[in-house]
Design a protein around this motif. Structure first.
Motif, short mmCIF file in Angstrom:
data_model
loop_
_atom_site.label_atom_id
_atom_site.label_comp_id
_atom_site.label_asym_id
_atom_site.label_seq_id
_atom_site.Cartn_x
_atom_site.Cartn_y
_atom_site.Cartn_z
N LYS A 1 0.85 -1.20 0.00
CA LYS A 1 0.00 0.00 0.00
C LYS A 1 0.88 1.25 0.00
O LYS A 1 1.82 1.34 0.81
CB LYS A 1 -0.89 0.03 1.24
N ILE A 2 0.54 2.18 -0.88
CA ILE A 2 1.35 3.39 -1.01
C ILE A 2 0.47 4.63 -0.87
O ILE A 2 -0.62 4.69 -1.47
CB ILE A 2 2.06 3.43 -2.39
N ILE A 3 0.93 5.60 -0.08
CA ILE A 3 0.26 6.91 -0.03
C ILE A 3 1.18 7.88 -0.76
O ILE A 3 2.40 7.87 -0.54
CB ILE A 3 0.11 7.40 1.43
N THR A 4 0.61 8.69 -1.65
CA THR A 4 1.45 9.67 -2.34
C THR A 4 1.04 11.08 -1.93
O THR A 4 -0.12 11.34 -1.61
CB THR A 4 1.32 9.59 -3.87
N ALA A 5 2.03 11.98 -1.99
CA ALA A 5 1.75 13.36 -1.63
C ALA A 5 1.67 14.23 -2.88
O ALA A 5 1.67 15.45 -2.79
CB ALA A 5 2.85 13.87 -0.70
N CYS A 6 1.60 13.62 -4.05
CA CYS A 6 1.63 14.40 -5.29
C CYS A 6 0.74 13.73 -6.33
O CYS A 6 0.80 12.52 -6.52
CB CYS A 6 3.08 14.49 -5.75
#
Ligand code: SF4
Ligand code: SF4
Length: 562
Positions: free
Chosen positions: A450-455
């Motif tokens: 699982k990945i959270i991106t800030a962009c």
């Protein structure tokens, strides 16, 4: 109405002649499509059919984009469909037969056609007013073809109404022949005119990609294929060529384009029409760039996707623009600033000249945990702006506070390389694919799921484009993730009713990912008074920084972000 034998023979000859001319033209178009590469657009047939019904048969997109003009078009289109069956019946009467009989069904169908004729007449009158009296700036002028088509449709509707209500023998028969000849002329005129879209658009919508601005990977492994991007007509896909035939010159893409609106030469409609022109002239050995498309316009595109998203006929602009950029890049014909970006990505793994070690400073400063294999749940993909840009690090800092407050089990990579987005958008597919391969190897070695991106750009690339390289992860943009935290009661908000704020939808969140509601809900849940810009949600105006243009000089026209 009775028809003599010689009238029936003349009618038969005219019909056969018209069909032969029509088929010859269709064959020419199919041969032109075959100039392009094969691409599988026959997958997901059920999903395609569903979209076809909504967007083509019910005209949902045309109407929702511009309700009044769109509804006028829809009336003409629905009338056209209804008239197809009515037309067969019309010719059957010329040979003494009928498809509908003379009973109740015939009466009902004819009554519906009568109402449709009147509505279509209203529809084409309103389109004529828009074109010839209001003179919409987004249409092309002069356009004799449009005048001819409007007149032909007008003649068809008026003669139909005469046939329905007038019972004088001579007038009736004259109207019948005018109606018939107009239909046969129409059949042959359509493939020669821009109104070919009447036939092509339904197919184009059916074959359109499900992903906005889908960029298919180049096959760089197979050197014999020489798959370096688009140079000649034969480098386009058959769908790219079909797009040219589907374009109705409506100008919606041009109207939305931030480059065009800031007085630059790029006009997305002209890109599509240039491809069509090259195909029509069968200039198969002529490179597209400079012979049909000026090189500089390619580098003015921010890849905002507004053109493709608004197009009512399923034209895909971005695969063409990126494809053309790819070949230019393979030939080292790119702006000098792009060259600097590529060198930095190769040397520093970020688009600037920053030492990758600098990233440790912000990790230490914000006390961000490192991702631990099989212990950490979410990987926070920081992205180059969070890693190195001091202004953007305010966003990162706020996000870290939120994740800590909600007790999210997250961590970041010890060393993070660029996701490759600027390289791909600037046409350097080789560099992009090498960054992707290295990143996927690291992510898989840590068993990241699982990945959270800030962009928004990283979100798109990691979620949609890594899949083509077997990088399959659950990816969340932080705005969506934070909204879920609030809804699950993991994040308590403080209210502030004294602030007003404007939310600018990033292109890669709104148009590309359809995330428009969650950021707004978060803002309003804090009590902030949310104001809307003139262009919002999937019609938002680009900030001018996408598609690698953030790194390029904006030398022509005004700045997009001004
Ligand atoms: S993607 Fe945006 S900038 Fe590029 S041509 Fe389309 S509307 Fe213009
Ligand atoms: S490409 Fe689409 S939006 Fe642009 S002019 Fe053609 S039909 Fe209209």
């Amino acid at each position: 109405m009775e028809f003599l034998l010689f009238e029936k023979i003349i009618l038969l000859i005219l019909i056969l002649l018209s069909i032969i001319i029509f088929l010859l033209q269709v064959r020419k178009i199919i041969n032109n499509l075959r100039l392009g590469k094969y691409e599988n657009r026959f997958d997901k047939a059920g999903k395609r059919l569903k979209r076809f019904l909504s967007q083509v048969i019910f005209q949902s997109k045309v109407i929702s984009n511009r309700p009044i003009v769109g509804f006028s078009h829809a009336l003409v289109f629905w009338g056209f469909l209804f008239f197809l069956l009515g037309t067969l019946n019309h010719f059957a009467t010329g040979f003494g037969g009928t498809l509908f009989g003379y009973g109740l069904f015939n009466e009902i169908y004819s009554s519906i056609l009568t109402i449709i004729s009147i509505l279509v007449l209203i529809g084409i009158i309103s389109l004529a007013v828009r074109r010839y009296i209001i003179k919409s700036p987004w249409l092309t002028y002069p356009s004799p073809e449009s005048g001819i088509i409007i007149s032909l449709i007008g003649i068809l509707m008026v003669t139909y109404l005469i046939l329905r209500f007038y019972h004088n023998g001579t007038v009736l028969k004259t109207s019948w022949w005018i109606h018939s000849i107009t239909i046969l002329f129409f059949l042959d005129y359509i493939p020669m005119s821009k109104h070919l879209h009447l036939m092509v658009c339904p197919f184009n919508e059916f074959f359109k990609s499900f992903t906005l601005a889908e960029i298919r990977p180049l096959d760089l492994e197979n050197l014999e294929k020489e798959d370096f991007g688009i140079n000649l007509i034969s480098d386009f896909s058959w769908k790219d060529i079909l797009d040219g035939y589907a374009c109705i010159l409506c100008g919606r893409c041009t109207e939305q384009c931030p480059a065009y609106n800031s007085s630059k030469e790029l006009n997305p409609r002209e890109i599509v029409l240039s491809v069509k022109e090259a195909v029509r002239k069968r200039k198969i050995d002529k490179p597209l760039v400079e012979n049909f498309i000026p090189a500089k316009v390619l580098w003015q595109c921010t890849t905002c996707g507004a053109c493709e998203s608004i197009c009512p006929t399923g034209v895909e602009h971005l695969p063409k623009i990126i494809g053309l950029r790819r070949f230019q890049t393979a030939e080292s014909k790119f702006p000098s600033e792009a060259s600097t970006v590529f060198k930095n990505l190769e040397k520093n793994f970020n688009p600037w000249n920053y030492n990758p070690e600098n990233r440790n400073d912000i990790i230490k400063k914000l006390n961000i945990p490192l991702y631990k294999k099989d212990e950490t749940e979410y990987l926070l993909w920081m992205g180059c702006f969070s890693n190195y840009d001091q202004e953007y690090q305010k966003v990162l800092s706020a996000l870290i506070n939120v994740l800590f407050a909600a007790k999210v089990n997250f961590g970041v990579l010890e060393q993070e390389k660029c996701c490759g987005e600027p390289a791909r958008r600037l046409g350097n597919e080789f560099l992009f694919q090498s960054l992707v391969a290295e990143n996927i190897e690291v992510l898989n070695s840590l068993n990241v799921k699982k990945i959270i991106t800030a962009c928004p750009h990283g979100y798109r690339i990691l979620k949609e484009e890594y899949k083509d390289f077997n990088g399959n992860f659950d990816v969340f943009h932080h705005s969506f993730f934070i909204y879920e935290l609030i809804m699950n009661g993991k994040l308590k908000l403080k209210h502030n009713n004294e602030i007003s704020a404007v939310y600018q939808d990033p292109c890669y969140l709104s148009r590309y990912a359809n995330i428009t509601a969650e950021p707004r809900k978060i803002i309003t849940k804090t009590g902030i008074n949310l104001k809307e810009l003139k262009r919002t949600k999937n019609k938002s105006f680009c900030c001018g920084g996408g598609g690698g243009t953030f790194f390029l000089e904006e030398t022509e026209g005004s700045r997009i972000n001004h």
